[in-house]
Design a protein around this motif. Sequence first.
Motif, short mmCIF file in Angstrom:
data_model
loop_
_atom_site.label_atom_id
_atom_site.label_comp_id
_atom_site.label_asym_id
_atom_site.label_seq_id
_atom_site.Cartn_x
_atom_site.Cartn_y
_atom_site.Cartn_z
N MET A 1 -5.68 -3.85 4.41
CA MET A 1 -5.23 -2.57 3.97
C MET A 1 -3.92 -2.19 4.66
O MET A 1 -3.10 -1.52 4.09
CB MET A 1 -6.31 -1.51 4.22
N HIS A 2 -3.78 -2.70 5.91
CA HIS A 2 -2.53 -2.44 6.62
C HIS A 2 -1.35 -3.06 5.86
O HIS A 2 -0.31 -2.42 5.71
CB HIS A 2 -2.60 -3.00 8.04
N GLN A 3 -1.51 -4.29 5.38
CA GLN A 3 -0.41 -4.95 4.66
C GLN A 3 -0.08 -4.18 3.39
O GLN A 3 1.10 -4.03 3.04
CB GLN A 3 -0.77 -6.39 4.33
N GLY A 8 3.81 -0.30 0.61
CA GLY A 8 3.99 0.96 -0.10
C GLY A 8 2.77 1.46 -0.84
O GLY A 8 2.88 2.38 -1.66
N PHE A 9 1.60 0.88 -0.57
CA PHE A 9 0.35 1.33 -1.18
C PHE A 9 -0.53 1.89 -0.07
O PHE A 9 -1.28 1.15 0.58
CB PHE A 9 -0.36 0.18 -1.90
N PRO A 10 -0.44 3.19 0.18
CA PRO A 10 -1.12 3.77 1.36
C PRO A 10 -2.64 3.65 1.32
O PRO A 10 -3.25 3.58 0.25
CB PRO A 10 -0.70 5.24 1.32
N HIS A 11 -3.21 3.64 2.51
CA HIS A 11 -4.66 3.60 2.66
C HIS A 11 -5.25 4.79 1.90
O HIS A 11 -4.77 5.90 1.99
CB HIS A 11 -5.03 3.68 4.15
N GLY A 12 -6.30 4.53 1.13
CA GLY A 12 -6.93 5.58 0.35
C GLY A 12 -6.36 5.76 -1.04
O GLY A 12 -6.89 6.53 -1.83
N SER A 13 -5.27 5.06 -1.36
CA SER A 13 -4.71 5.14 -2.71
C SER A 13 -5.58 4.33 -3.67
O SER A 13 -6.42 3.53 -3.24
CB SER A 13 -3.27 4.61 -2.73
N ASP A 14 -5.39 4.53 -4.95
CA ASP A 14 -6.16 3.79 -5.94
C ASP A 14 -5.98 2.28 -5.78
O ASP A 14 -6.94 1.52 -5.86
CB ASP A 14 -5.77 4.20 -7.37
N SER A 16 -5.06 0.59 -3.01
CA SER A 16 -5.70 0.18 -1.77
C SER A 16 -7.22 0.11 -1.92
O SER A 16 -7.86 -0.86 -1.49
CB SER A 16 -5.34 1.14 -0.64
N ASP A 17 -7.80 1.09 -2.57
CA ASP A 17 -9.25 1.10 -2.77
C ASP A 17 -9.70 -0.05 -3.68
O ASP A 17 -10.71 -0.71 -3.43
CB ASP A 17 -9.72 2.44 -3.35
N GLU A 85 -14.03 -7.71 -11.70
CA GLU A 85 -13.37 -8.01 -12.97
C GLU A 85 -12.81 -6.74 -13.60
O GLU A 85 -11.72 -6.75 -14.18
CB GLU A 85 -14.34 -8.70 -13.92
N ALA A 86 -13.53 -5.65 -13.50
CA ALA A 86 -13.08 -4.38 -14.09
C ALA A 86 -11.83 -3.85 -13.37
O ALA A 86 -10.96 -3.24 -14.00
CB ALA A 86 -14.19 -3.34 -14.03
N LEU A 87 -11.72 -4.09 -12.07
CA LEU A 87 -10.58 -3.60 -11.30
C LEU A 87 -9.36 -4.50 -11.44
O LEU A 87 -8.23 -4.05 -11.30
CB LEU A 87 -10.96 -3.48 -9.82
N ALA A 88 -9.58 -5.78 -11.69
CA ALA A 88 -8.49 -6.75 -11.74
C ALA A 88 -7.92 -6.86 -13.15
O ALA A 88 -8.61 -6.60 -14.14
CB ALA A 88 -8.99 -8.11 -11.28
#
Length: 108
Positions: A1-3, A8-14, A16-17, A85-88
């Motif tokens: 999540m750090h990477q 530019g995708f902050p922790h807690g963003s869609d 990142s989640d 699969e739904a997220l990717a």
Amino acid sequence: MHQLDVWGFPHGSDVSDAVAHIVAELAANAITHGHVDGRDFELRLARREPNTLRVEVADARGDRLPRRQPGEGDVESGRGLCPAEALATAWGVTERQVGKAVWAELKV
């Protein structure tokens, strides 16, 4: 999540989640179904093109390929690849010299 945060995708963003859920599922599958004594699994996260993230988890078992199988009733396993699969945007399996790599890509 750090990477992801560095990219530019902050922790807690869609994004990142979504990546966290995919990593958790693919890593759990590698541990549960791909474990070989004395061997670990490998996790890679890559940024491809400006708008694609790739999660790749490799293990030492090339003979046990993942498959999506919707669980029925109250079963505790067999459904993990459905949410991944739904997220990717896409997912698949790549053979390696030893074992396999299961990957998922997300358009961001």
